[in-house]
Design an enzyme around this catalytic site. Sequence first.
Site, PDB file in Angstrom:
ATOM      1  N   ALA A  30      -9.000 -16.351  10.267  1.00 54.42           N
ATOM      2  CA  ALA A  30      -8.268 -16.908  11.238  1.00 54.42           C
ATOM      3  C   ALA A  30      -7.110 -15.817  11.548  1.00 54.42           C
ATOM      4  CB  ALA A  30      -7.497 -18.037  10.726  1.00 54.42           C
ATOM      5  N   GLY A  44       1.706   0.845  10.258  1.00 51.19           N
ATOM      6  CA  GLY A  44       1.887   0.600   8.501  1.00 51.19           C
ATOM      7  C   GLY A  44       0.724   1.364   7.778  1.00 51.19           C
ATOM      8  N   GLY A  45       0.875   0.548   6.576  1.00 52.70           N
ATOM      9  CA  GLY A  45      -0.131   1.168   5.764  1.00 52.70           C
ATOM     10  C   GLY A  45      -1.624   0.827   6.316  1.00 52.70           C
ATOM     11  N   ALA A  46      -2.044  -0.119   6.888  1.00 48.73           N
ATOM     12  CA  ALA A  46      -3.345  -0.312   7.170  1.00 48.73           C
ATOM     13  C   ALA A  46      -3.707   0.795   8.223  1.00 48.73           C
ATOM     14  CB  ALA A  46      -3.515  -1.662   7.866  1.00 48.73           C
ATOM     15  N   ASP A  88      -9.982   2.384   2.510  1.00 43.07           N
ATOM     16  CA  ASP A  88      -9.673   1.572   3.744  1.00 43.07           C
ATOM     17  C   ASP A  88     -10.689   2.452   4.826  1.00 43.07           C
ATOM     18  OD1 ASP A  88      -8.536  -0.825   2.755  1.00 43.07           O
ATOM     19  OD2 ASP A  88      -6.447   0.084   3.378  1.00 43.07           O
ATOM     20  N   ASP A 100      -6.963  13.328  -2.083  1.00 43.87           N
ATOM     21  CA  ASP A 100      -6.624  13.776  -0.777  1.00 43.87           C
ATOM     22  C   ASP A 100      -6.566  12.763   0.215  1.00 43.87           C
ATOM     23  OD1 ASP A 100      -6.161  15.972   0.913  1.00 43.87           O
ATOM     24  OD2 ASP A 100      -8.162  15.465   1.869  1.00 43.87           O
ATOM     25  N   TYR A 133      -9.410 -10.532   9.093  1.00 45.19           N
ATOM     26  CA  TYR A 133     -10.726 -11.398   9.141  1.00 45.19           C
ATOM     27  C   TYR A 133     -10.322 -12.759   9.137  1.00 45.19           C
ATOM     28  CZ  TYR A 133     -10.029 -11.358   4.074  1.00 45.19           C
ATOM     29  OH  TYR A 133      -9.406 -11.404   2.726  1.00 45.19           O
ATOM     30  N   GLN A 142     -14.892  -1.187   1.784  1.00 41.86           N
ATOM     31  CA  GLN A 142     -13.686  -0.413   0.961  1.00 41.86           C
ATOM     32  C   GLN A 142     -13.954  -1.069  -0.324  1.00 41.86           C
ATOM     33  OE1 GLN A 142     -10.976  -1.982  -0.500  1.00 41.86           O
ATOM     34  NE2 GLN A 142     -11.145  -4.033   0.013  1.00 41.86           N
ATOM     35  N   GLY A 202      -0.046  -0.530  15.437  1.00 43.58           N
ATOM     36  CA  GLY A 202       0.472  -0.408  14.287  1.00 43.58           C
ATOM     37  C   GLY A 202       0.638   0.837  13.620  1.00 43.58           C
ATOM     38  N   LYS A 250       0.852  -1.201   0.125  1.00 41.85           N
ATOM     39  CA  LYS A 250       0.018  -0.062   0.125  1.00 41.85           C
ATOM     40  C   LYS A 250       0.764   1.301   0.013  1.00 41.85           C
ATOM     41  CE  LYS A 250      -4.082  -2.346   2.176  1.00 41.85           C
ATOM     42  NZ  LYS A 250      -5.120  -2.078   3.001  1.00 41.85           N
TER      43      LYS A 250
END
Length: 274
Positions: free
Chosen positions: A219, A128-130, A101, A77, A217, A246, A126, A65
Amino acid sequence: MKRYAVFGHPVAHSRSPRIHAAFAAQCAIELEYTKIDASPDAFAGAVAAFGRAGGLGANVTLPHKLAAAALCEQVSDRARRAGAVNTLVRASNAWHGDNTDGVGLVRDLQARHGLDLHGRRTLIIGAGGAARGVAPALLDAGIGALVVANRTPASARTLLDAIDAPASARACGLDSLPMLGAFDLVINATAAARGDGLVALPASLVHTGSAAVDLGYGAAAAAFLDWARDAGAGVQVDGLGMLVEQAAESFMRWHGIRPNTDPVYAMLRADDGG
């Protein structure tokens, strides 16, 4: 045939082809949507080759990402604020980037789970990208005090600076979690907390009115959601609804039509035996 894909590494587990096939059937649109596994070193070349072969759009998942943003001639934006792209749109022989997202998460939490996000003291685990993808949308939705915790505190601070977070937002390391008290919303946005076992999270992070959300989502989300349940969080939510929402936002960017997400979400839950 209109060509679309999802890029990731690994990507075999992705449900995006099934989701977009369901959206396309609902909207009477013919398309081909495939999975493309590309290592970080091969990602840029794979995206370029997909474009040359007629690809019109793509979703981007871990770990690409952040790298996807660098491939775009223009970004929205919300993608700029996130510094991450999860949706690619082909226009004038160039890629344009968006990040759906955050709006997907907020729409799922508010519309599907009935959560009022306004004023909620929020912890994101976290950086990162998420995390970058969802943090701006959560701020726009009116959450209260925000804390971003990461193994490397400097990365959490970089995230806050990048998304123009308010001065009250705080960055810290995971070792500070026991001293932070309880949050109204706790979001697990790091694969590191899932891959080799859940990082040590104190039960003091949640209370009976808390919502605990894992952006994964199946496991991948089980350990965090089990922790949240045992710790006493009143609501536990995995990322399946966010995934569908998303995807619907990406679908609208590509086709100009917003699909009905409820039957697709129900389909995926049924696939899981839920």
